[in-house]
Design a protein around this motif. Structure first.
Motif, PDB file in Angstrom:
ATOM      1  N   LEU A  47       1.864  -1.926 -15.506  1.00 37.22           N
ATOM      2  CA  LEU A  47       2.236  -2.672 -14.432  1.00 37.22           C
ATOM      3  C   LEU A  47       1.744  -3.546 -14.019  1.00 37.22           C
ATOM      4  CD1 LEU A  47       2.200   1.222 -12.734  1.00 37.22           C
ATOM      5  CD2 LEU A  47       3.866   0.049 -14.064  1.00 37.22           C
ATOM      6  N   LEU A  48       1.089  -4.724 -14.453  1.00 34.56           N
ATOM      7  CA  LEU A  48       0.617  -5.578 -14.058  1.00 34.56           C
ATOM      8  C   LEU A  48       1.568  -6.217 -13.283  1.00 34.56           C
ATOM      9  CD1 LEU A  48      -2.068  -7.084 -16.477  1.00 34.56           C
ATOM     10  CD2 LEU A  48      -2.636  -6.121 -13.841  1.00 34.56           C
ATOM     11  N   ASP A  49       3.018  -6.277 -13.791  1.00 32.24           N
ATOM     12  CA  ASP A  49       3.756  -7.715 -13.340  1.00 32.24           C
ATOM     13  C   ASP A  49       5.084  -6.781 -13.214  1.00 32.24           C
ATOM     14  OD1 ASP A  49       4.328  -6.529 -15.529  1.00 32.24           O
ATOM     15  OD2 ASP A  49       5.027  -8.802 -16.082  1.00 32.24           O
ATOM     16  N   LYS A  50       4.783  -5.499 -12.142  1.00 27.31           N
ATOM     17  CA  LYS A  50       5.432  -5.152 -11.712  1.00 27.31           C
ATOM     18  C   LYS A  50       4.991  -3.987 -10.841  1.00 27.31           C
ATOM     19  CE  LYS A  50       7.310  -4.250 -16.859  1.00 27.31           C
ATOM     20  NZ  LYS A  50       5.913  -4.592 -17.419  1.00 27.31           N
ATOM     21  N   ALA A  95      -7.287  -1.943 -14.461  1.00 29.28           N
ATOM     22  CA  ALA A  95      -6.252  -3.131 -15.123  1.00 29.28           C
ATOM     23  C   ALA A  95      -6.058  -4.380 -14.353  1.00 29.28           C
ATOM     24  CB  ALA A  95      -4.739  -2.914 -16.058  1.00 29.28           C
ATOM     25  N   PHE A  96      -6.111  -3.726 -13.162  1.00 27.34           N
ATOM     26  CA  PHE A  96      -5.758  -4.765 -12.339  1.00 27.34           C
ATOM     27  C   PHE A  96      -6.813  -5.459 -11.097  1.00 27.34           C
ATOM     28  CE2 PHE A  96      -2.477  -0.819 -10.338  1.00 27.34           C
ATOM     29  CZ  PHE A  96      -1.095  -1.561 -11.541  1.00 27.34           C
ATOM     30  N   LEU A 120      -7.357  -6.253  -6.060  1.00 24.27           N
ATOM     31  CA  LEU A 120      -8.367  -4.691  -5.881  1.00 24.27           C
ATOM     32  C   LEU A 120      -7.108  -4.351  -5.212  1.00 24.27           C
ATOM     33  CD1 LEU A 120     -11.473  -6.628  -5.033  1.00 24.27           C
ATOM     34  CD2 LEU A 120     -10.340  -6.679  -7.284  1.00 24.27           C
ATOM     35  N   ASP A 121      -6.559  -4.804  -3.883  1.00 20.31           N
ATOM     36  CA  ASP A 121      -5.206  -4.436  -3.549  1.00 20.31           C
ATOM     37  C   ASP A 121      -5.470  -2.438  -3.327  1.00 20.31           C
ATOM     38  OD1 ASP A 121      -5.591  -6.126  -1.645  1.00 20.31           O
ATOM     39  OD2 ASP A 121      -3.615  -6.801  -1.550  1.00 20.31           O
ATOM     40  N   ASP A 122      -4.552  -2.286  -4.429  1.00 21.28           N
ATOM     41  CA  ASP A 122      -4.240  -0.866  -4.447  1.00 21.28           C
ATOM     42  C   ASP A 122      -5.486  -0.150  -5.180  1.00 21.28           C
ATOM     43  OD1 ASP A 122      -0.930  -0.787  -5.235  1.00 21.28           O
ATOM     44  OD2 ASP A 122      -1.962  -3.094  -6.543  1.00 21.28           O
ATOM     45  N   GLU A 135     -15.988  -0.823 -10.039  1.00 26.11           N
ATOM     46  CA  GLU A 135     -15.898  -1.900 -10.499  1.00 26.11           C
ATOM     47  C   GLU A 135     -14.505  -3.060  -9.485  1.00 26.11           C
ATOM     48  OE1 GLU A 135     -16.266  -2.157 -13.691  1.00 26.11           O
ATOM     49  OE2 GLU A 135     -17.349  -0.017 -13.544  1.00 26.11           O
ATOM     50  N   ALA A 136     -14.275  -2.851  -8.810  1.00 25.76           N
ATOM     51  CA  ALA A 136     -13.889  -3.477  -7.087  1.00 25.76           C
ATOM     52  C   ALA A 136     -14.735  -4.705  -6.872  1.00 25.76           C
ATOM     53  CB  ALA A 136     -12.635  -2.688  -6.815  1.00 25.76           C
TER      54      ALA A 136
END
Length: 235
Positions: A127-130, A156-157, A163-165, A191-192
């Motif tokens: 989902l990195l680019d989705k 993964a993000f 970090l937003d999600d 982690e964020a």
């Protein structure tokens, strides 16, 4: 030739130890009313399960689906680790198939280790680019493991500085009733915070009154003693 589920079960059984057979059911809370109720363990360590998975990384998706129906925890973990191996290929069609298969099996991905060792690679990296809409759907599912997949996939993000999600999902699931989710959300916030400590500090300051204590402790673990002392105080 023996079916793959029997072959892999036998190979895992060869790594089984009596100590692991005794310890793992208690560690993963398989007693009545516990989150892992009714699960069964061969008694195999994760590194040995990885070894078996790598030896069978070329099996078909249908065979993986069959493995996911096993009563044995380690067989299902092996199936997920095979999926992780396959997801490393730069084949978008295959990665979409793995993503779809994974989300069709979340009721079988039914403990925290199964989620944590797989979702970042199969869900998060896909989902990195989705659109991340599916994560918000999972976050509101009645299934605990869907909820955990939603937040842990954001690792993964985070690794890409996105970090937003993580923060939005943390808001959405702040009142989750289960301690396993408090730990998972706190872990992802921590982690964020490694990428942007100031943002995490401000977030915790604004939410510390409502954050479950376990979530709060996990989130602020990397701050210094003075900062942790401030952040642990209720408003």
């Amino acid at each position: 030739m023996k079916p793959i589920i029997g072959l892999i079960t036998d190979e895992l059984q060869a790594f089984s130890t009596e100590e692991k057979r005794e310890v793992l059911p208690r560690f993963f809370k398989t007693g009545k009313g516990e989150y892992g109720e009714g699960d069964h363990f061969l008694g195999v360590a994760v590194p040995d399960t990885r070894t078996v998975a790598k030896q069978h990384k070329d099996i078909s998706l249908n065979e993986i689906r069959n493995l996911m129906q096993s009563e044995w925890h380690e067989v299902r973990l092996c199936a997920l680790l095979i999926m992780v191996e396959k997801s490393k290929k730069k084949d978008e069609t295959l990665r979409k198939q793995l993503f779809d298969l994974y989300l069709s099996q979340t009721s079988r991905i039914n403990n925290w280790d199964l989620v944590d060792l797989s979702c970042r690679f199969i869900v998060g990296e896909f989902l990195l680019d989705k659109s991340r809409d599916i994560l918000y759907q999972l976050a509101q599912s009645p299934l605990l493991w869907d909820n955990r997949i939603a937040i842990v996939s954001t690792y993964a993000f985070i690794r890409k500085g996105q970090l937003d999600d993580t923060y939005v999902l943390s808001d959405l699931m702040m009142k989750h009733p289960h301690d396993l989710m408090h730990k998972a959300i706190g872990w992802m916030l921590r982690e964020a915070g490694k990428r942007n400590p100031e943002r995490l500090y401000d977030y915790v300051m604004n939410h510390r009154a409502e954050m479950p204590r376990t979530m709060l402790r996990f989130a602020i673990e990397k701050f210094g003693p003075k900062e942790r002392s401030v952040l642990m105080k209720r408003v």
